[in-house]
Design an enzyme around this catalytic site. Structure first.
Site, PDB file in Angstrom:
ATOM      1  N   TYR A 146       0.867  -1.181   0.000  1.00 34.25           N
ATOM      2  CA  TYR A 146       0.000   0.000   0.000  1.00 34.25           C
ATOM      3  C   TYR A 146       0.894   1.219   0.000  1.00 34.25           C
ATOM      4  O   TYR A 146       1.855   1.291   0.761  1.00 34.25           O
ATOM      5  CB  TYR A 146      -0.883  -0.019   1.258  1.00 34.25           C
ATOM      6  CG  TYR A 146      -1.752   1.212   1.432  1.00 34.25           C
ATOM      7  CD1 TYR A 146      -2.924   1.385   0.690  1.00 34.25           C
ATOM      8  CD2 TYR A 146      -1.414   2.200   2.357  1.00 34.25           C
ATOM      9  CE1 TYR A 146      -3.728   2.500   0.864  1.00 34.25           C
ATOM     10  CE2 TYR A 146      -2.211   3.323   2.536  1.00 34.25           C
ATOM     11  CZ  TYR A 146      -3.365   3.466   1.794  1.00 34.25           C
ATOM     12  OH  TYR A 146      -4.157   4.576   1.959  1.00 34.25           O
ATOM     13  N   ASP A 241       9.423   2.754  -1.241  1.00 35.10           N
ATOM     14  CA  ASP A 241       8.487   3.498  -0.399  1.00 35.10           C
ATOM     15  C   ASP A 241       8.905   3.240   1.048  1.00 35.10           C
ATOM     16  O   ASP A 241       8.588   2.199   1.619  1.00 35.10           O
ATOM     17  CB  ASP A 241       7.063   3.018  -0.674  1.00 35.10           C
ATOM     18  CG  ASP A 241       6.052   3.732   0.214  1.00 35.10           C
ATOM     19  OD1 ASP A 241       6.474   4.460   1.144  1.00 35.10           O
ATOM     20  OD2 ASP A 241       4.845   3.556  -0.012  1.00 35.10           O
ATOM     21  N   LYS A 269       5.543   9.821   7.826  1.00 36.84           N
ATOM     22  CA  LYS A 269       5.517   9.333   9.205  1.00 36.84           C
ATOM     23  C   LYS A 269       6.638   9.934  10.073  1.00 36.84           C
ATOM     24  O   LYS A 269       6.541  11.080  10.464  1.00 36.84           O
ATOM     25  CB  LYS A 269       5.523   7.813   9.213  1.00 36.84           C
ATOM     26  CG  LYS A 269       4.323   7.257   8.395  1.00 36.84           C
ATOM     27  CD  LYS A 269       3.886   5.895   8.781  1.00 36.84           C
ATOM     28  CE  LYS A 269       2.878   5.288   7.830  1.00 36.84           C
ATOM     29  NZ  LYS A 269       1.498   5.520   8.177  1.00 36.84           N
TER      30      LYS A 269
HETATM   31  N1  HOZ Z   1      -0.165   3.274   6.186  1.00 33.81           N
HETATM   32  C1  HOZ Z   1      -1.096   3.465   7.248  1.00 33.81           C
HETATM   33  C2  HOZ Z   1      -1.887   2.212   7.500  1.00 33.81           C
HETATM   34  N2  HOZ Z   1      -1.219   1.068   7.122  1.00 33.81           N
HETATM   35  C3  HOZ Z   1      -1.926   4.626   6.942  1.00 33.81           C
HETATM   36  C4  HOZ Z   1      -2.910   4.953   7.964  1.00 33.81           C
HETATM   37  C5  HOZ Z   1      -4.203   5.302   7.336  1.00 33.81           C
HETATM   38  O1  HOZ Z   1      -4.493   4.828   6.233  1.00 33.81           O
HETATM   39  O2  HOZ Z   1      -4.922   6.029   7.996  1.00 33.81           O
END
Ligand code: HOZ
Length: 429
Positions: A146, A241, A269
């Site tokens: 993701y 990423d 982050k």
């Molecule tokens: N990458 C985060 C979750 N795996 C993002 C948090 C979100 O989507 O709010």
């Protein structure tokens, strides 16, 4: 009304009236585990406090940024001071150069960096740059990875998309999605095959070098090296990423840990120290296609925001102490060993993957190395464990397909309390 969490429950009912699903990001909605999402009132160190006044040991850490724990006094003081000088100028500041330099110093593959306000913007922009640089249309991503919610990346995505079991998102045009090729993670042959078929059309390969978004899944030995070789051979831009892994699995991220140099890297982050910051960077030759030097447009009113950059800079400077990563490594190792033992005692089949201070305990008995194996985990068992942990005062990400994060404030005593909680929770699975 959920009687266990009356205040959160009342807030959730109201939120659903005015915010889709009651949440501003789907992963918060507890859809993968059922029940009422906790509404958070405050956080300090390793503890978050919900609207009902209950404290929990937090392993979400705002999904990764809070490596120094919540409300770290130095970070808060720096933000407070910065706020007195104004909160946004829409003009460059010296602070942005300092943050860019900190990242460049830690990541030798990054020669230039552009700041954004989120990881999603960073990955979306990196892809545009890669397409502009190569003049090619297609990108390759990995099933279960993701990279935020940019259109080209919402194809076989992990995190909330996987948790909700959504097909590729409506609203993404087929002509956009058809330029995204997906292949299984940890399978170099599949990537080779794709390049043999369409190599001259592929602008970029984007990968979470340690996946966090199908749960924590590390790369197999030499896998990242293989990807580097394949992309180099075909002139495609390799994008790591490192939104999650940057300054997390090592100061220099997964690329330092595994010794592979990508062409571009995306960040988020931790580099914002808990405030909204993202960034993309890479080889000078590539980054010089970005406007105003080059023709690839990318912009943002709040990019390089002084408060956010201050929080990030303070955090990155504190992380220069190498003993921090040793401490995180040993706390995480102890916790995962303790949880594994607790599961074994309770007769619950689990497999834990861990890289540094990020980990996931999968409810399965087979090794988890890609989306196919991750998705065979027993999500109902996970949901029972999740709620039992919550009852014991431990807050985990509300999905099997997320990573847990440890901060420097997760003391020995907190780790022990978590293992005790896990012992009781596994007994209820
Ligand atoms: N990458 C985060 C979750 N795996 C993002 C948090 C979100 O989507 O709010």
């Amino acid at each position: 009304m959920n009687n266990k969490y009356p205040a959160s429950s009342a807030l959730f009912e109201h939120a659903k009236e005015v915010i889709p699903g009651g949440v501003n990001s789907p992963v918060r909605a507890f859809r993968g585990v059922g029940g009422t999402p906790l509404f958070i009132k405050s956080a300090s160190g390793a503890t978050i406090t919900d609207a009902d006044g209950r404290d929990y040991i937090d392993y979400v850490g705002s999904w990764g940024p809070m490596i120094l724990g919540h409300a770290h006094p130095q970070v808060i003081a720096a933000i407070q001071q910065a706020a007195t000088r104004g909160t946004s100028y829409g003009a460059p500041t010296g602070l942005e150069i300092e943050l860019a330099q900190e990242v460049i110093d830690a990541f030798p593959s990054v020669e230039m960096l552009r700041l954004t306000s989120s990881g999603t913007e960073a990955t979306m922009s990196a892809l545009r740059v890669a397409r502009g640089f190569t003049g090619r249309p297609k990108i390759v991503k990995f099933e279960g990875c993701y990279h935020g919610h940019g259109d080209s990346l919402l194809v076989r995505a992990g995190s909330g998309v996987a948790t909700l079991g959504l097909p590729d998102s409506p609203g993404v045009l087929p002509e956009v999605a058809q330029n995204t090729i997906t292949v299984p993670f940890n399978n170099a042959e599949a990537l080779k095959h794709v390049f043999n078929e369409a190599g001259d059309q592929i602008a970029a390969v984007i990968i979470e070098p340690v996946v966090g978004n199908m749960g924590c899944v590390p790369p197999k030995e030499n896998y990242l090296q293989d990807i580097r070789r394949i992309t180099e051979r075909h002139g495609a831009v390799l994008i790591f990423d490192e939104v999650m892994t940057g300054f997390r699995v090592a100061r220099g991220g997964a690329q330092q840990l595994y010794g592979v140099k990508p062409d571009m890297t995306t960040f988020g982050k931790i580099i914002g120290g808990g405030l909204p910051v993202g960034a993309f960077g890479g080889r000078r030759e590539i980054m010089e296609v970005v406007a105003p030097v080059g023709p690839v447009y990318q912009a943002g009113t709040l990019s390089g925001n002084p408060l956010a950059v201050t929080a990030g800079l303070t955090t990155l400077r504190m992380l220069k102490d190498p003993s921090i990563y040793e401490q995180l490594e040993s706390a995480a190792a102890r916790l995962v060993a303790g949880m594994t033992e607790a599961a074994r005692e309770a007769g619950v089949a689990t497999v834990s993957n861990r890289v540094g201070s990020m980990f996931t305990t999968f409810f399965t008995s087979e090794p988890v190395s890609d989306w196919a194996t991750a998705s065979r985990s027993d999500r109902e068992a996970f949901a029972r464990f999740f709620h039992a942990m919550l009852d014991e005062g431990v807050y985990l990400a509300p999905s099997q397909f997320e990573a847990a994060f440890i901060s420097t404030t997760h003391s020995d005593e907190i780790i022990e309390r978590t293992i005790d909680a896990a012992r009781k929770a596994f007994a209820q699975v």
